[in-house]
Design a protein around this motif. Structure first.
Motif, PDB file in Angstrom:
ATOM      1  N   PHE A 278       0.835  -1.360   0.006  1.00 44.66           N
ATOM      2  CA  PHE A 278      -0.012  -0.055  -0.059  1.00 44.66           C
ATOM      3  C   PHE A 278       0.867   1.314  -0.062  1.00 44.66           C
ATOM      4  N   THR A 279       2.149   1.162   0.049  1.00 48.96           N
ATOM      5  CA  THR A 279       2.917   2.343   0.154  1.00 48.96           C
ATOM      6  C   THR A 279       3.313   2.726  -1.304  1.00 48.96           C
ATOM      7  N   SER A 280       3.248   4.095  -1.583  1.00 44.64           N
ATOM      8  CA  SER A 280       3.404   4.498  -3.101  1.00 44.64           C
ATOM      9  C   SER A 280       4.479   4.282  -3.708  1.00 44.64           C
ATOM     10  N   ASP A 281       5.693   3.936  -3.004  1.00 48.07           N
ATOM     11  CA  ASP A 281       7.012   3.398  -3.644  1.00 48.07           C
ATOM     12  C   ASP A 281       7.031   1.866  -3.359  1.00 48.07           C
ATOM     13  N   ALA A 282       6.247   1.224  -3.012  1.00 48.33           N
ATOM     14  CA  ALA A 282       6.456  -0.107  -2.642  1.00 48.33           C
ATOM     15  C   ALA A 282       6.429  -0.946  -3.956  1.00 48.33           C
ATOM     16  N   PRO A 283       7.162  -2.090  -3.991  1.00 51.02           N
ATOM     17  CA  PRO A 283       7.327  -2.788  -5.179  1.00 51.02           C
ATOM     18  C   PRO A 283       6.125  -3.326  -5.583  1.00 51.02           C
ATOM     19  N   LEU A 284       5.008  -3.725  -4.824  1.00 48.01           N
ATOM     20  CA  LEU A 284       3.700  -4.256  -5.334  1.00 48.01           C
ATOM     21  C   LEU A 284       2.469  -3.081  -5.490  1.00 48.01           C
ATOM     22  N   PHE A 285       2.791  -1.928  -5.362  1.00 47.92           N
ATOM     23  CA  PHE A 285       1.941  -0.788  -5.193  1.00 47.92           C
ATOM     24  C   PHE A 285       1.211  -0.622  -6.617  1.00 47.92           C
ATOM     25  N   PHE A 286       1.666  -1.341  -7.786  1.00 56.73           N
ATOM     26  CA  PHE A 286       0.978  -1.232  -8.955  1.00 56.73           C
ATOM     27  C   PHE A 286      -0.190  -2.002  -8.850  1.00 56.73           C
ATOM     28  N   PHE A 287      -0.332  -3.101  -7.839  1.00 58.82           N
ATOM     29  CA  PHE A 287      -1.776  -3.726  -7.819  1.00 58.82           C
ATOM     30  C   PHE A 287      -2.678  -2.828  -7.178  1.00 58.82           C
ATOM     31  N   THR A 288      -2.292  -2.106  -6.259  1.00 64.07           N
ATOM     32  CA  THR A 288      -3.117  -1.457  -5.482  1.00 64.07           C
ATOM     33  C   THR A 288      -3.582  -0.151  -6.110  1.00 64.07           C
ATOM     34  N   ASP A 289      -2.720   0.190  -7.125  1.00 66.19           N
ATOM     35  CA  ASP A 289      -3.077   1.557  -7.969  1.00 66.19           C
ATOM     36  C   ASP A 289      -3.982   0.760  -9.154  1.00 66.19           C
ATOM     37  N   SER A 290      -3.820  -0.005  -9.414  1.00 63.32           N
ATOM     38  CA  SER A 290      -4.620  -0.956 -10.495  1.00 63.32           C
ATOM     39  C   SER A 290      -6.220  -1.044  -9.770  1.00 63.32           C
ATOM     40  N   CYS A 291      -6.100  -1.323  -8.632  1.00 61.54           N
ATOM     41  CA  CYS A 291      -7.513  -1.522  -7.787  1.00 61.54           C
ATOM     42  C   CYS A 291      -8.096   0.002  -7.435  1.00 61.54           C
ATOM     43  N   ILE A 292      -7.147   1.097  -7.373  1.00 58.32           N
ATOM     44  CA  ILE A 292      -7.725   2.279  -7.346  1.00 58.32           C
ATOM     45  C   ILE A 292      -8.462   2.873  -8.526  1.00 58.32           C
ATOM     46  N   ILE A 293      -7.819   2.414  -9.789  1.00 59.08           N
ATOM     47  CA  ILE A 293      -8.508   2.894 -10.955  1.00 59.08           C
ATOM     48  C   ILE A 293      -9.778   1.978 -11.285  1.00 59.08           C
ATOM     49  N   LEU A 294      -9.812   0.688 -11.132  1.00 56.42           N
ATOM     50  CA  LEU A 294     -11.073  -0.025 -11.101  1.00 56.42           C
ATOM     51  C   LEU A 294     -12.174   0.555  -9.990  1.00 56.42           C
ATOM     52  N   GLY A 295     -11.711   0.907  -9.015  1.00 58.39           N
ATOM     53  CA  GLY A 295     -12.522   1.353  -7.832  1.00 58.39           C
ATOM     54  C   GLY A 295     -13.304   2.527  -8.044  1.00 58.39           C
ATOM     55  N   GLU A 296     -12.922   3.385  -8.818  1.00 57.91           N
ATOM     56  CA  GLU A 296     -12.972   4.642  -9.343  1.00 57.91           C
ATOM     57  C   GLU A 296     -14.495   4.663 -10.275  1.00 57.91           C
ATOM     58  N   ALA A 297     -14.367   3.312 -11.050  1.00 61.93           N
ATOM     59  CA  ALA A 297     -15.478   3.099 -11.834  1.00 61.93           C
ATOM     60  C   ALA A 297     -16.848   2.578 -11.078  1.00 61.93           C
ATOM     61  N   MET A 298     -16.680   2.267  -9.909  1.00 67.18           N
ATOM     62  CA  MET A 298     -17.670   1.719  -9.289  1.00 67.18           C
ATOM     63  C   MET A 298     -18.874   2.581  -9.012  1.00 67.18           C
ATOM     64  N   ILE A 299     -18.642   3.639  -8.604  1.00 70.29           N
ATOM     65  CA  ILE A 299     -19.885   4.825  -8.182  1.00 70.29           C
ATOM     66  C   ILE A 299     -20.598   4.935  -9.582  1.00 70.29           C
TER      67      ILE A 299
END
Length: 415
Positions: A278-299
């Motif tokens: 979940f940290t912005s410079d974390a090696p797996l943050f790309f997964f969290t960022d992808s979830c953020i993009i998909l989550g914005e389409a929920m509303i």
């Protein structure tokens, strides 16, 4: 409320009037945005446009429930939650339970007063008692936080904190929905909510020596054969866990949003995993960022689907005007004051984090929302979908006005 009235009187008529108008604007604009998007979904699903038919809405609902909503919960809750915060937020799930209990008690009183037609007594209790603690509050907060003049400050922090608070209570709401609501909406002893319609249906030829229906026999045989074959392969411990899994109906409870909430809480409460994901410079943050993009389409998707689902709303309901009006009045007018009393008492007792107004606002929202859309989905599965659609249609129409009024009151109490 007394503090707000005295402030209005002390500040003078002009300033108070301006303050009241700005408060109403903050409260009404999110409702207007929600209504606009729902109306577009309603228009897309209408017979005049018909590009969002029932099959399309079903797919869109499935996409929201299985992907977009879990992504939003995972990204927002995981970034916000820590073990310390989880201990501080303990009253959020308790508030969800208290909301369901108080709402159901009010629904019980209403059902005794209006005497809904048989067999919709428990149906009336549920549709007064179970509010929408997830989708609609998320949409409202997103619309409210988007406005730079919102009373909670920074837009990003407002949205992140609000989403985390709402998501933290959703797992309890889902357990209530898939246990209490499912049991309350069980069909009557006749096996159907519409016995007069079932009597009119043609009966297929059934063998004279058959004691079970054609649908039951193959399922029963298949279950017996499967258990006999698999028994030697599985140990007693595996059989015990399988029995627990079936007995507690975990398959119904462990829905994608619940799994996302549990994962977000576990990872967020573990410092190493949180820094890894979940940290912005974390090696797996790309997964969290992808979830953020998909989550914005929920509303937008959930609002389009909700508006489209309201096309068949009024329909031919057996509830009648009196029962429908009583459900709407109980859910939108009687339940919120009870919730306000619960939250104010909890604040007086020191159960809530000091100075966190967003926390209190979310708690109040959980008591003032319309009937849960998911309870309508459960009602559809249990065989009373037409009545649920009618209630959901009218309660969401009148919720546009009631939610604006309650939000004005809540904001003036908090600020």
């Amino acid at each position: 409320m007394e503090r707000w009235i005295s402030r209005m009187l002390m500040e003078g008529e002009g300033v108070a009037g301006e303050s009241l108008i700005s408060t109403i604007k903050i409260a009404v604009l999110p409702i207007a945005k929600v209504f606009t998007m729902c109306f577009l979904g309603f228009l897309m699903a209408s017979k005049y446009v018909n590009i969002l038919p029932a099959s399309g809405r079903k797919l869109l609902n499935g996409l929201v429930f299985t992907l977009l909503l879990p992504c939003l919960i995972f990204s927002q809750l995981g970034q916000s939650v820590t073990l310390k915060k989880m201990l501080e937020w303990w009253f959020i799930p308790v508030n969800v339970v208290l909301s369901s209990i108080s709402g159901s008690l009010i629904g019980l009183v209403i059902a005794y007063i209006v005497h809904p037609p048989y067999p919709f007594f428990k149906f009336t209790i549920v549709h007064v008692g179970i509010g929408n603690i997830g989708n609609v509050p998320l949409v409202l907060l997103a619309a409210l936080c988007r406005d730079q003049s919102n009373p909670f400050g920074d837009s990003d922090k407002c949205k992140t904190d609000g989403t985390a608070y709402i998501s933290f209570g959703q797992w309890v709401g889902a357990i209530i929905l898939y246990t209490y609501v499912v049991q309350m909406l069980a069909p009557p002893p006749e096996g159907t909510f519409y016995p007069e319609e079932a009597a009119k249906l043609p009966i297929k030829n059934i063998p004279k020596d058959a004691t079970d229906t054609l649908e039951q026999v193959p399922l029963l045989n298949q279950e017996l054969v499967t258990s006999d074959i698999d028994a030697p392969k599985r140990g007693k411990m595996a059989e015990f866990f399988s029995w627990i899994y079936e007995r507690l109906k975990l398959k119904q409870i462990l829905q994608p949003p619940i799994i996302a909430s549990i994962l977000a809480m576990v990872i967020g409460a573990t410092p190493f995993l949180k820094k890894l994901i979940f940290t912005s410079d974390a090696p797996l943050f790309f997964f969290t960022d992808s979830c953020i993009i998909l989550g914005e389409a929920m509303i937008p998707c959930i609002l389009l689907a909700l508006g489209g689902n309201l096309v068949d709303g009024p329909g031919s309901s057996k509830l009648g005007f009196r029962t429908t009006a009583a459900i709407i009045f109980g859910r939108l007018v009687l339940v919120p004051p009870a919730g306000l009393g619960i939250v104010m008492l909890a604040d007086k007792l020191g159960f809530l984090p000091a100075g966190d107004k967003m926390f209190r606002f979310v708690l109040l929202l959980q008591h003032s929302m319309p009937t849960s859309v998911l309870s309508g989905a459960v009602a559809n599965l249990r065989g009373c979908g037409r009545e649920a659609a009618a209630v959901l249609f009218w309660v969401h129409i009148f919720a546009i006005f009631s939610m604006a009024g309650w939000i004005v009151l809540f904001l003036n109490i908090l600020f």
